[in-house]
Design a protein around this motif. Structure first.
Motif, PDB file in Angstrom:
ATOM      1  N   LEU A 105      25.660   6.619 -43.467  1.00 23.40           N
ATOM      2  CA  LEU A 105      24.463   5.817 -43.217  1.00 23.40           C
ATOM      3  C   LEU A 105      23.612   5.696 -44.478  1.00 23.40           C
ATOM      4  O   LEU A 105      23.129   4.608 -44.825  1.00 23.40           O
ATOM      5  N   ASP A 106      23.442   6.792 -45.187  1.00 17.01           N
ATOM      6  CA  ASP A 106      22.637   6.786 -46.405  1.00 17.01           C
ATOM      7  C   ASP A 106      23.184   5.799 -47.430  1.00 17.01           C
ATOM      8  O   ASP A 106      22.435   5.007 -48.018  1.00 17.01           O
ATOM      9  N   ARG A 107      24.490   5.818 -47.660  1.00 15.26           N
ATOM     10  CA  ARG A 107      25.084   4.953 -48.680  1.00 15.26           C
ATOM     11  C   ARG A 107      25.086   3.488 -48.235  1.00 15.26           C
ATOM     12  O   ARG A 107      24.918   2.588 -49.052  1.00 15.26           O
ATOM     13  N   LEU A 108      25.274   3.242 -46.922  1.00 19.62           N
ATOM     14  CA  LEU A 108      25.222   1.871 -46.410  1.00 19.62           C
ATOM     15  C   LEU A 108      23.828   1.282 -46.609  1.00 19.62           C
ATOM     16  O   LEU A 108      23.684   0.130 -47.045  1.00 19.62           O
ATOM     17  N   ILE A 109      22.803   2.062 -46.290  1.00 13.75           N
ATOM     18  CA  ILE A 109      21.424   1.607 -46.488  1.00 13.75           C
ATOM     19  C   ILE A 109      21.163   1.313 -47.958  1.00 13.75           C
ATOM     20  O   ILE A 109      20.545   0.299 -48.313  1.00 13.75           O
ATOM     21  N   ASP A 110      21.629   2.188 -48.816  1.00 11.67           N
ATOM     22  CA  ASP A 110      21.403   2.018 -50.245  1.00 11.67           C
ATOM     23  C   ASP A 110      22.082   0.754 -50.770  1.00 11.67           C
ATOM     24  O   ASP A 110      21.520   0.033 -51.607  1.00 11.67           O
TER      25      ASP A 110
END
Length: 406
Positions: free
Chosen positions: A370-375
């Motif tokens: 989720l963190d990398r997708l948001i970024d």
């Protein structure tokens, strides 16, 4: 008594929660004479069943062939390979065999091993997302969540990453056996996948016994207690379980959770603006629309009560995760997706001896994904409302198509 829902009804599959919530509010326990089992609907009672050692996943310590629903109901021939995948699966064992095998797996699948995966997992996510940067749209499941999850499991195991597509195909086929309704065609495909998956796992185990590496397969081969180590058959079942349960749950939590966030108010916007940490958000994703909707248990002793009702030895009990995770007796405003709720007391990972052995890894995978997708794509949005897969027990979407916002 009666039939309370139809697991083949597309309308029910699209949104089972009105039906399941209504069933929960009618009472905590219902006998379904169509499936010949008891349905447990409320959070407190589901948790009690999960923790009660007088109810077990199987009746005789480990699964017998006819304990497996498709073998029993379809009269399958040639079922032995599928049964072999389940024979030593932790999901199909009770103490003392479960205790011995889980203790050995715990010696290999350590918290340190999971912690050391953080940077490799992040690198896997970033590589996949980098390949999508020039696209206007992509399928978050096929292009990101699925290859991400299977590569994480392959990295953990020490399996060839180039085998990822094979592992996906086998996993998708085998998990159809967990549904309340499994067709003969699906069951036969699962048996074929089991043959190939077992051969693949056996070859990898033999390779690691001959040439040890710093990976989970080797650690499983070397794990020992005073009672000995794991057999090749036990390791093969464990490898298949880690892939099937870990991969399917992670991918469907991502799909279900991203759709929920994008469909509920400003949830995705708050994530994109970093107002809510991914580690907090994933707990609500697992609660609101869990990837596993049911878990079957058997009454193993006399004198057992479930939700205040005495059940004879041998009765089958199914805990329903969806309505339990939306029980207003436990969660405030439970049908609202609150991205910052951060309550880990959902029952998605189970409890007791069958608490998910991969829960720490699943949380790490989901947080990083989720963190990398948001970024990478903070302006992402749904291009359309996705369509559900046709199963009830394993809940997910066929595709989750996103616009990148670029």
């Amino acid at each position: 008594m009666g039939r309370f829902f139809d697991p083949t009804d597309p309308n029910f599959i699209a949104d089972p929660y009105p039906t399941l919530n209504a069933l929960r509010e009618r009472g905590p326990l219902h006998y379904d004479d169509g499936f010949d089992l008891w349905l447990v609907t409320r959070h407190q009672d589901v948790r009690a069943v999960q923790l009660d050692r007088r109810l077990g996943r199987v009746k005789d310590g480990h699964a017998r062939p006819l304990d497996l629903r498709p073998i029993r109901e379809l009269g399958l021939e040639g079922w032995e390979p599928y049964y072999q995948t389940e024979r030593y699966s932790l999901l199909m064992l009770e103490p003392p065999e479960h205790t011995r095998i889980r203790m050995l797996i715990n010696r290999a699948f350590t918290p340190r091993r999971v912690r050391e995966l953080r940077e490799p997992i992040r690198a896997i996510a970033d590589r996949l997302l980098e390949a999508l940067r020039d696209r206007a749209t992509f399928d978050m499941l096929a292009d990101y969540a699925q290859p991400y999850s299977v590569r994480v499991i392959a990295t953990l195991l020490g399996a060839p990453v180039e085998d990822a597509d094979l592992l996906l195909d086998w996993s998708h086929a085998i998990v159809k056996m967990y549904e309340l309704h499994c067709t003969r065609e699906q069951a036969e495909a699962a048996i074929d996948a089991s043959v190939e998956f077992l051969a693949w796992a056996s070859a990898l185990i033999a390779s690691r016994r001959a040439d040890p590496k710093d990976d989970l397969i080797t650690a499983l081969c070397l794990a020992e207690t005073d009672d000995g180590g794991l057999s090749d058959a036990e390791i093969a079942s464990t490898v298949i379980l880690l892939l099937n349960a870990g991969h399917e749950a992670t991918v469907n939590t991502m799909g279900n959770g991203i759709v929920a966030a994008m469909n509920h108010g400003r949830a995705w916007e708050r994530l994109a603006h970093r107002a809510v940490a991914p580690a907090i958000a994933i707990e609500e994703m697992m609660r609101f629309d869990p990837p596993l909707q049911m878990f079957e248990r058997h009454v193993l002793e006399d004198g057992v009560e479930v939700a205040g009702t005495g059940l004879p030895r041998g009765e089958k009990v199914v805990v329903l995760f969806g309505p339990a995770n939306r029980d207003p007796r436990r969660f405030e405003d439970p049908d609202t997706f609150r991205v910052d709720r951060g309550d880990p007391d959902h029952i998605t990972f189970g409890a007791g001896v069958h608490h998910c052995i991969g829960a720490p890894l699943a949380r790490l995978e989901l947080e990083i994904a989720l963190d990398r997708l948001i970024d990478a794509f903070p302006e992402a949005s749904l291009t359309d409302q996705p369509v559900r897969e046709d199963g009830f027990a394993i809940r997910g979407y066929q595709a989750v198509n996103l616009s990148t916002g670029s």
